[in-house]
Write an enzyme that holds these catalytic residues in place. Structure first.
Site, mmCIF file in Angstrom:
data_model
loop_
_atom_site.group_PDB
_atom_site.id
_atom_site.type_symbol
_atom_site.label_atom_id
_atom_site.label_comp_id
_atom_site.label_asym_id
_atom_site.label_seq_id
_atom_site.Cartn_x
_atom_site.Cartn_y
_atom_site.Cartn_z
ATOM 1 N N HIS A 126 19.684 30.447 24.361
ATOM 2 C CA HIS A 126 18.520 30.840 25.083
ATOM 3 C C HIS A 126 17.139 31.017 24.557
ATOM 4 C CE1 HIS A 126 16.235 32.613 28.843
ATOM 5 N NE2 HIS A 126 16.736 31.419 29.266
ATOM 6 N N CYS A 127 17.460 31.884 23.686
ATOM 7 C CA CYS A 127 16.008 32.394 22.843
ATOM 8 C C CYS A 127 15.351 31.211 22.216
ATOM 9 C CB CYS A 127 16.368 33.319 21.873
ATOM 10 S SG CYS A 127 16.968 34.878 22.408
#
Length: 296
Positions: A284-285
């Site tokens: 996600h990052c």
């Protein structure tokens, strides 16, 4: 399932990436490389937010300020310029609120509610001049939400001061997955228990409580005596699947099975994050979604 735009620092890195397409059978028509220097890989945080106007069917790019999680990792000038470069590539109108805001610090249910943490957005290393009410107003004005929900803190090893994408994520309009740590001796137990209590007290604008799905944390990921912020909450929702970080431990199977219940229209795919988590982030990052206009 989607076009992937990747910023790469130079031509040699672009050539290496292209060489991997053949090895892994990747459709190179789906990948677009852009030679653009960056200071770090975490484009969830320094990249732009792209919104779709609900009635006009127009897209807008929001260029929040970025200071490398409270000035921890200078230089960050190239990362802070990333939204402008993306706006130029995509040909989108850009607005700049003028405050620090990272994409990993917020999560949305898609119908007017955003979840975040006090430890991050109220940290004086971001916007010391702003009150909680001020920040809520910025979130409402520039993300188009009506409600801001706050939990307290993040997990051990998270150098972002407690990003929400490691602890609580929406999986539909009224359901969140909440990371929990059953082991009372673990450093993460108390803070995740406090977050859980706060989630149970929350109400959506229609008065309904959240549907909370608890997922146990993976076994501690310790690298060179440093505990990295391993978490199943750092999954990324793609058009053709959901990419979930796994950590080669028994808890992986439960996390994947639990998340699969909420994404019946696409496979939930576990990918090992034991190497990438050394950078203190995961899938996600590394990503920032680009929504299509509704009728595009």
């Amino acid at each position: 399932g989607e076009i992937v735009n990747i910023q790469v620092n130079d031509v040699s890195l672009a050539s290496f990436i292209e060489s991997q397409f053949v090895i892994y059978g990747i459709n190179f028509f789906q990948i677009r490389l852009h030679i653009q220097p960056t200071n770090d890989a975490w484009c969830r945080d320094h990249g732009p937010a792209i919104l779709v106007h609900s009635s006009r069917n127009e897209r807008l790019l929001v260029d929040w300020g970025y200071n490398a999680w409270g000035g921890k990792y200078p230089p960050y000038d190239s990362d802070n310029d990333s939204p402008t470069r993306v706006a130029n590539i995509l040909g989108l109108t850009k607005v700049s609120p003028g405050i620090i805001m990272e994409g990993g610090s917020v999560d949305f249910n898609g119908v007017g509610t955003v979840m975040t943490s006090r430890s991050c957005l109220l940290n004086p290393n971001r916007n010391p001049q702003l009150t909680q009410a001020d920040i809520e107003q910025y979130l409402c004005d520039y993300y188009g939400v009506q409600q801001v929900l706050w939990v307290s803190d993040g997990i051990v090893g998270d150098d972002t001061d407690g990003h929400i994408d490691d602890t609580v994520r929406f999986v539909n309009e009224d359901t969140v997955i909440a990371m929990v740590e059953p082991n009372k001796q673990d450093e993460n137990h108390a803070v995740l228990a406090q977050n859980l209590d706060e989630l149970k007290a929350m109400r959506l604008p229609n008065g309904k409580p959240l549907n909370i799905i608890e997922i146990p944390m993976p076994e501690a990921v310790v690298i060179d005596e440093f505990r990295a912020p391993g978490s199943y909450a750092n999954f990324y929702i793609c058009n053709a699947g959901v990419l979930v970080p796994t950590f080669d431990c028994p808890q992986d199977a439960f996390a994947l099975k639990t998340l699969a219940q909420f994404f019946p229209d696409r496979p939930v795919i576990g990918l090992s994050a034991k190497k990438i988590i050394w950078g203190q982030g995961s899938f996600h990052c590394l990503t920032q979604q680009e929504p299509a206009a509704k009728h595009a």
